[in-house]
Motif scaffolding. Structure first.
Motif, PDB file in Angstrom:
ATOM      1  N   VAL A  59     -29.699  72.456  -2.266  1.00 35.49           N
ATOM      2  CA  VAL A  59     -29.572  71.162  -2.944  1.00 35.49           C
ATOM      3  C   VAL A  59     -30.966  70.743  -3.392  1.00 35.49           C
ATOM      4  O   VAL A  59     -31.802  70.353  -2.576  1.00 35.49           O
ATOM      5  CB  VAL A  59     -28.967  70.097  -2.004  1.00 35.49           C
ATOM      6  CG1 VAL A  59     -28.880  68.746  -2.718  1.00 35.49           C
ATOM      7  CG2 VAL A  59     -27.589  70.540  -1.514  1.00 35.49           C
ATOM      8  N   LEU A  60     -31.236  70.839  -4.687  1.00 36.69           N
ATOM      9  CA  LEU A  60     -32.553  70.530  -5.218  1.00 36.69           C
ATOM     10  C   LEU A  60     -32.669  69.030  -5.468  1.00 36.69           C
ATOM     11  O   LEU A  60     -31.894  68.455  -6.222  1.00 36.69           O
ATOM     12  CB  LEU A  60     -32.789  71.301  -6.520  1.00 36.69           C
ATOM     13  CG  LEU A  60     -34.231  71.425  -7.026  1.00 36.69           C
ATOM     14  CD1 LEU A  60     -34.302  72.464  -8.145  1.00 36.69           C
ATOM     15  CD2 LEU A  60     -34.814  70.125  -7.523  1.00 36.69           C
ATOM     16  N   TRP A  61     -33.664  68.428  -4.818  1.00 38.94           N
ATOM     17  CA  TRP A  61     -33.901  66.988  -4.969  1.00 38.94           C
ATOM     18  C   TRP A  61     -35.374  66.753  -5.242  1.00 38.94           C
ATOM     19  O   TRP A  61     -36.228  67.168  -4.462  1.00 38.94           O
ATOM     20  CB  TRP A  61     -33.502  66.255  -3.688  1.00 38.94           C
ATOM     21  CG  TRP A  61     -33.803  64.779  -3.666  1.00 38.94           C
ATOM     22  CD1 TRP A  61     -33.696  63.907  -4.711  1.00 38.94           C
ATOM     23  CD2 TRP A  61     -34.246  64.000  -2.541  1.00 38.94           C
ATOM     24  NE1 TRP A  61     -34.034  62.643  -4.304  1.00 38.94           N
ATOM     25  CE2 TRP A  61     -34.384  62.667  -2.979  1.00 38.94           C
ATOM     26  CE3 TRP A  61     -34.540  64.313  -1.204  1.00 38.94           C
ATOM     27  CZ2 TRP A  61     -34.803  61.638  -2.138  1.00 38.94           C
ATOM     28  CZ3 TRP A  61     -34.951  63.292  -0.366  1.00 38.94           C
ATOM     29  CH2 TRP A  61     -35.076  61.976  -0.823  1.00 38.94           C
ATOM     30  N   VAL A  62     -35.674  66.097  -6.357  1.00 33.43           N
ATOM     31  CA  VAL A  62     -37.039  65.662  -6.615  1.00 33.43           C
ATOM     32  C   VAL A  62     -37.195  64.260  -6.042  1.00 33.43           C
ATOM     33  O   VAL A  62     -36.599  63.300  -6.524  1.00 33.43           O
ATOM     34  CB  VAL A  62     -37.365  65.663  -8.122  1.00 33.43           C
ATOM     35  CG1 VAL A  62     -38.700  64.953  -8.375  1.00 33.43           C
ATOM     36  CG2 VAL A  62     -37.433  67.084  -8.650  1.00 33.43           C
ATOM     37  N   ASP A  63     -37.990  64.164  -4.996  1.00 38.08           N
ATOM     38  CA  ASP A  63     -38.319  62.864  -4.410  1.00 38.08           C
ATOM     39  C   ASP A  63     -39.623  62.401  -5.038  1.00 38.08           C
ATOM     40  O   ASP A  63     -40.712  62.725  -4.567  1.00 38.08           O
ATOM     41  CB  ASP A  63     -38.449  62.984  -2.891  1.00 38.08           C
ATOM     42  CG  ASP A  63     -38.861  61.670  -2.241  1.00 38.08           C
ATOM     43  OD1 ASP A  63     -38.876  60.632  -2.950  1.00 38.08           O
ATOM     44  OD2 ASP A  63     -39.192  61.678  -1.050  1.00 38.08           O
ATOM     45  N   HIS A  64     -39.501  61.646  -6.131  1.00 38.05           N
ATOM     46  CA  HIS A  64     -40.685  61.201  -6.862  1.00 38.05           C
ATOM     47  C   HIS A  64     -41.452  60.097  -6.139  1.00 38.05           C
ATOM     48  O   HIS A  64     -42.550  59.730  -6.546  1.00 38.05           O
ATOM     49  CB  HIS A  64     -40.301  60.729  -8.262  1.00 38.05           C
ATOM     50  CG  HIS A  64     -39.101  59.842  -8.299  1.00 38.05           C
ATOM     51  ND1 HIS A  64     -39.059  58.610  -7.688  1.00 38.05           N
ATOM     52  CD2 HIS A  64     -37.883  60.023  -8.875  1.00 38.05           C
ATOM     53  CE1 HIS A  64     -37.876  58.055  -7.889  1.00 38.05           C
ATOM     54  NE2 HIS A  64     -37.144  58.892  -8.596  1.00 38.05           N
ATOM     55  N   GLY A  65     -40.868  59.559  -5.062  1.00 39.79           N
ATOM     56  CA  GLY A  65     -41.577  58.582  -4.252  1.00 39.79           C
ATOM     57  C   GLY A  65     -41.329  57.141  -4.621  1.00 39.79           C
ATOM     58  O   GLY A  65     -41.802  56.230  -3.937  1.00 39.79           O
ATOM     59  N   TYR A  66     -40.573  56.912  -5.688  1.00 41.01           N
ATOM     60  CA  TYR A  66     -40.309  55.548  -6.145  1.00 41.01           C
ATOM     61  C   TYR A  66     -38.899  55.081  -5.801  1.00 41.01           C
ATOM     62  O   TYR A  66     -38.458  54.028  -6.261  1.00 41.01           O
ATOM     63  CB  TYR A  66     -40.516  55.445  -7.656  1.00 41.01           C
ATOM     64  CG  TYR A  66     -41.960  55.553  -8.099  1.00 41.01           C
ATOM     65  CD1 TYR A  66     -42.776  54.428  -8.175  1.00 41.01           C
ATOM     66  CD2 TYR A  66     -42.507  56.785  -8.434  1.00 41.01           C
ATOM     67  CE1 TYR A  66     -44.099  54.527  -8.594  1.00 41.01           C
ATOM     68  CE2 TYR A  66     -43.828  56.898  -8.852  1.00 41.01           C
ATOM     69  CZ  TYR A  66     -44.618  55.765  -8.932  1.00 41.01           C
ATOM     70  OH  TYR A  66     -45.925  55.868  -9.332  1.00 41.01           O
ATOM     71  N   ASN A  67     -38.168  55.870  -5.024  1.00 40.01           N
ATOM     72  CA  ASN A  67     -36.813  55.461  -4.653  1.00 40.01           C
ATOM     73  C   ASN A  67     -36.845  54.194  -3.795  1.00 40.01           C
ATOM     74  O   ASN A  67     -37.788  53.961  -3.032  1.00 40.01           O
ATOM     75  CB  ASN A  67     -36.106  56.576  -3.870  1.00 40.01           C
ATOM     76  CG  ASN A  67     -35.703  57.715  -4.755  1.00 40.01           C
ATOM     77  OD1 ASN A  67     -34.957  57.541  -5.711  1.00 40.01           O
ATOM     78  ND2 ASN A  67     -36.203  58.908  -4.453  1.00 40.01           N
ATOM     79  N   ARG A  68     -35.794  53.418  -3.910  1.00 39.91           N
ATOM     80  CA  ARG A  68     -35.669  52.245  -3.067  1.00 39.91           C
ATOM     81  C   ARG A  68     -35.214  52.661  -1.675  1.00 39.91           C
ATOM     82  O   ARG A  68     -34.669  53.751  -1.479  1.00 39.91           O
ATOM     83  CB  ARG A  68     -34.701  51.260  -3.707  1.00 39.91           C
ATOM     84  CG  ARG A  68     -35.268  50.658  -4.994  1.00 39.91           C
ATOM     85  CD  ARG A  68     -34.259  49.882  -5.774  1.00 39.91           C
ATOM     86  NE  ARG A  68     -34.887  49.254  -6.933  1.00 39.91           N
ATOM     87  CZ  ARG A  68     -34.225  48.805  -7.987  1.00 39.91           C
ATOM     88  NH1 ARG A  68     -32.902  48.908  -8.032  1.00 39.91           N
ATOM     89  NH2 ARG A  68     -34.862  48.235  -8.993  1.00 39.91           N
ATOM     90  N   ALA A  69     -35.416  51.768  -0.705  1.00 39.53           N
ATOM     91  CA  ALA A  69     -35.097  52.092   0.692  1.00 39.53           C
ATOM     92  C   ALA A  69     -33.640  52.497   0.860  1.00 39.53           C
ATOM     93  O   ALA A  69     -33.322  53.423   1.614  1.00 39.53           O
ATOM     94  CB  ALA A  69     -35.425  50.897   1.582  1.00 39.53           C
ATOM     95  N   ALA A  70     -32.742  51.824   0.150  1.00 37.95           N
ATOM     96  CA  ALA A  70     -31.319  52.129   0.270  1.00 37.95           C
ATOM     97  C   ALA A  70     -31.010  53.557  -0.174  1.00 37.95           C
ATOM     98  O   ALA A  70     -30.141  54.225   0.401  1.00 37.95           O
ATOM     99  CB  ALA A  70     -30.493  51.136  -0.550  1.00 37.95           C
TER     100      ALA A  70
END
Length: 219
Positions: A59-70
């Motif tokens: 499962v490829l996920w780019v966590d760009h770091g700007y996601n909200r806590a939810a």
């Protein structure tokens, strides 16, 4: 894969269920399928479909770091509930570093700056992930109703940016059908999602647009 093959596959798959489409896609991949996610609303549907057929599918996920806590909490909930084989890829620069040097996230009023933001914070790590995982089939949660650009695609399409066969099993699904699937399988949803690389729902971040590959080349 020729245009004739793509056309034939789309005709044949149009009458199939999303689960049957996923089975077809994974069989066609010969062990080299992946599914991508950003944990936006309704992503749990495609993740559930993919893991029903291949529990260990990357499962490829780019966590760009700007996601909200939810969104981060939603990601962890789905990881645990579905046993996701999550492959997270991060930008080479942290959000704090990027913001200190370049300022706030660009708005759609500055398209060039927004494309550069997308290239650095989302497209480059995604391209890195695709190179390392080397899929022949890429399963996505694209849907026709999401924006005008995606309405021009189909269940199966060749992806010029990453050289894979892109398969979107819920391409023709409505919001009501997605909601019904979540309810039937006891899956969570997440509505506090925001993608800074898009800035609004009618814009593409570059993953599924031709300018994406060109933008990454400048990083």
């Amino acid at each position: 894969m020729s245009p004739t093959e793509i056309h034939h596959w789309n005709l044949a798959l149009r009458s199939q269920s999303p689960l049957e489409i996923v089975r077809w896609a994974i069989a066609k991949a010969n062990g080299r399928a992946i599914v991508s996610t950003n944990f936006r609303p309704y992503e749990a549907v495609v993740l559930h479909l993919a893991t029903q057929v291949q529990p260990d599918i990357p499962v490829l996920w780019v966590d760009h770091g700007y996601n909200r806590a939810a969104t981060y909490r939603h990601a962890e909930q789905l990881r645990a509930q579905l046993g996701l084989n999550l492959k997270a890829y991060l930008p080479r620069i942290s959000p704090a570093h990027r913001d200190a040097i370049h300022g706030e996230i660009p708005t759609p009023a500055d398209e060039d700056a927004l494309k550069q933001f997308s290239a650095v914070m989302k497209l480059e790590p995604f391209q890195r992930g695709m190179k390392e995982l080397a899929p022949t089939v890429w399963i996505t949660a694209l849907r026709k109703v999401q924006n005008p650009n995606r309405a021009e695609l189909d269940i199966v399409s060749p992806d010029g940016n990453f050289g894979t066969l892109k398969v979107s099993p819920v391409f023709h699904s409505s919001d009501a059908e997605m909601e019904a699937y979540l309810t039937k399988h006891g899956l969570p949803n997440e509505w506090d999602y925001f993608d800074p690389a898009k800035a609004d729902e009618k814009r593409e971040c570059g993953l599924h647009a031709s300018w994406g590959a060109q933008a990454v080349a400048t990083v």
